[in-house]
Write an enzyme that holds these catalytic residues in place. Sequence first.
Site, PDB file in Angstrom:
ATOM      1  N   CYS A 275     -99.324  67.366 -31.655  1.00 37.49           N
ATOM      2  CA  CYS A 275     -98.707  66.813 -30.445  1.00 37.49           C
ATOM      3  C   CYS A 275     -97.209  67.096 -30.445  1.00 37.49           C
ATOM      4  O   CYS A 275     -96.449  66.451 -31.171  1.00 37.49           O
ATOM      5  CB  CYS A 275     -98.947  65.302 -30.380  1.00 37.49           C
ATOM      6  SG  CYS A 275    -100.673  64.823 -30.558  1.00 37.49           S
TER       7      CYS A 275
ATOM      8  N   ARG B  86     -98.325  81.993 -33.802  1.00 36.02           N
ATOM      9  CA  ARG B  86     -98.270  82.924 -32.667  1.00 36.02           C
ATOM     10  C   ARG B  86     -99.171  84.150 -32.824  1.00 36.02           C
ATOM     11  O   ARG B  86     -99.863  84.520 -31.881  1.00 36.02           O
ATOM     12  CB  ARG B  86     -96.810  83.339 -32.414  1.00 36.02           C
ATOM     13  CG  ARG B  86     -96.076  82.315 -31.565  1.00 36.02           C
ATOM     14  CD  ARG B  86     -94.601  82.560 -31.442  1.00 36.02           C
ATOM     15  NE  ARG B  86     -93.991  81.499 -30.643  1.00 36.02           N
ATOM     16  CZ  ARG B  86     -92.719  81.139 -30.702  1.00 36.02           C
ATOM     17  NH1 ARG B  86     -91.904  81.770 -31.536  1.00 36.02           N
ATOM     18  NH2 ARG B  86     -92.264  80.163 -29.947  1.00 36.02           N
TER      19      ARG B  86
ATOM     20  N   ARG C 222    -124.081 100.368 -13.162  1.00 34.36           N
ATOM     21  CA  ARG C 222    -124.011 100.115 -11.718  1.00 34.36           C
ATOM     22  C   ARG C 222    -123.846 101.423 -10.966  1.00 34.36           C
ATOM     23  O   ARG C 222    -122.915 102.204 -11.238  1.00 34.36           O
ATOM     24  CB  ARG C 222    -122.818  99.192 -11.425  1.00 34.36           C
ATOM     25  CG  ARG C 222    -122.478  99.003  -9.963  1.00 34.36           C
ATOM     26  CD  ARG C 222    -123.512  98.176  -9.239  1.00 34.36           C
ATOM     27  NE  ARG C 222    -123.015  97.775  -7.923  1.00 34.36           N
ATOM     28  CZ  ARG C 222    -123.751  97.140  -7.023  1.00 34.36           C
ATOM     29  NH1 ARG C 222    -125.015  96.838  -7.309  1.00 34.36           N
ATOM     30  NH2 ARG C 222    -123.229  96.796  -5.854  1.00 34.36           N
TER      31      ARG C 222
ATOM     32  N   SER D 219     -91.428  73.876 -23.123  1.00 30.99           N
ATOM     33  CA  SER D 219     -90.671  74.937 -23.790  1.00 30.99           C
ATOM     34  C   SER D 219     -89.306  74.437 -24.235  1.00 30.99           C
ATOM     35  O   SER D 219     -88.752  74.903 -25.239  1.00 30.99           O
ATOM     36  CB  SER D 219     -90.498  76.134 -22.837  1.00 30.99           C
ATOM     37  OG  SER D 219     -91.749  76.672 -22.478  1.00 30.99           O
TER      38      SER D 219
ATOM     39  N   GLU E 166     -98.239  77.306 -26.444  1.00 33.20           N
ATOM     40  CA  GLU E 166     -97.527  77.703 -27.667  1.00 33.20           C
ATOM     41  C   GLU E 166     -96.389  78.692 -27.383  1.00 33.20           C
ATOM     42  O   GLU E 166     -96.156  79.646 -28.127  1.00 33.20           O
ATOM     43  CB  GLU E 166     -98.505  78.268 -28.700  1.00 33.20           C
ATOM     44  CG  GLU E 166     -99.465  77.205 -29.213  1.00 33.20           C
ATOM     45  CD  GLU E 166    -100.177  77.611 -30.475  1.00 33.20           C
ATOM     46  OE1 GLU E 166     -99.514  78.111 -31.394  1.00 33.20           O
ATOM     47  OE2 GLU E 166    -101.401  77.416 -30.542  1.00 33.20           O
ATOM     48  N   GLY E 167     -95.695  78.433 -26.292  1.00 29.28           N
ATOM     49  CA  GLY E 167     -94.577  79.279 -25.896  1.00 29.28           C
ATOM     50  C   GLY E 167     -94.977  80.231 -24.791  1.00 29.28           C
ATOM     51  O   GLY E 167     -95.807  81.123 -25.007  1.00 29.28           O
TER      52      GLY E 167
ATOM     53  N   SER F 174     -94.797  83.268 -21.924  1.00 24.85           N
ATOM     54  CA  SER F 174     -94.346  84.659 -22.061  1.00 24.85           C
ATOM     55  C   SER F 174     -92.838  84.765 -21.871  1.00 24.85           C
ATOM     56  O   SER F 174     -92.168  85.576 -22.529  1.00 24.85           O
ATOM     57  CB  SER F 174     -95.063  85.551 -21.049  1.00 24.85           C
ATOM     58  OG  SER F 174     -96.413  85.750 -21.420  1.00 24.85           O
TER      59      SER F 174
END
Length: 408
Positions: A128, A267, A292, A136, A388-389, A391
Amino acid sequence: MAEFTMELNDEQKEVRDWLHGFAADVIRPAAAEWDEREETPWPVIQEAAKVGIYSLDFYAQQYFDATGLGIPMAMEELFWGDAGIALSIVGTGLAAVGVLANGTEEQIGTWIPQMYGDANDVKVAAFCSSEPDAGSDVASMRTRAVYDEAKDEWVINGTKTWATNGGIANVHVVVAVVDPDLGSKGHASFIIPPGTPGCSQGQKFKKHGIRASHTAEVILDNVRVPGSCLLGGKEKLDERLARAREKAKKGGERVKNAAMATFEASRPAVGAMAVGTARAAYEVALEYATTREQFGRPIIDNQGVAFQLADMRTQIDAARLLVWRASWMAVNGKPFTAAEGSMSKLFASETAKKVTAQAIQILGGNGYTREYPVERMHRDAAIYTIFEGTSEIQRLVIARTLSGMPIR
């Protein structure tokens, strides 16, 4: 130190094939159901525990693989199966990494086993960090931990959000402010043991993707934990804070905080998750394009389709190589002098979004329906560029690392 290699050894290949079989036979058949239910897939987690995938031993074996490829290889295969279910299986790992990165040997041995439980009594854990006003921007974190010296306890108050397994976890790892004057350098991580009064689940989020993974707020209302629950111990914390205060006076170099140490370690693993999802979508699109038929021939006979598939595969392989490089560097103590960890997550995350979107385009109207899995994969892929951050944060980290400038 293990030499960098792009070839898995025989043992790693055996593990990869085992994981792939579990993903194909257990995860994929359950994926659509649990995505619709938007609930934690406890039966699948239990099956993973029974065969040894959801366990401390398996996680440790991959984590301490000298080549660094154990974790990314495992993540890719599980997320190839389904991102939502896979995140439910591996979500506990982020909390475990938080303890491994910041805890003492005694804390590691005490708390990580309780995060997993066993095959007969499966448990999960939650890390947490994010807050309603501090995602961020970790320097804006408001959750506060105050030391009660008379009782050797920490009193924690605040609200955490976007917590995987938040509120349903047996063990919560919480990042809190211990010295507000130091900004992000004044943070520390704490274990919240099972059943601790004042720790409860807030809002559970209904999400665009990874819907089989539980995401919720965690409310901390006068939560009291023993001094032994401070990861790393108070002596280490006091020393770190003293150095941070001294460097702040001198305008010295940055000091990493507890949350950033956890994210930096994870990361490349997130990048590997993205590679797995991208690969899954690419494989569906490739098979569809070869079977297809339109205007009397397979649609892959058209350059517009074939070139898309060529680009998709190229991007996936490039992403995997960046992830493997960062993973090898991390396990062998090579510093990320060019933010290689952030590079791997950035490129793999963006690749997953792009490849899954291309897969939908190749399948046309079918790709837009839930009869085919690519629409779910595209929804799932969106999270990789956010959690987790983002881009944007990865680009900021890379730019700051390369230039040495405090770019904002």
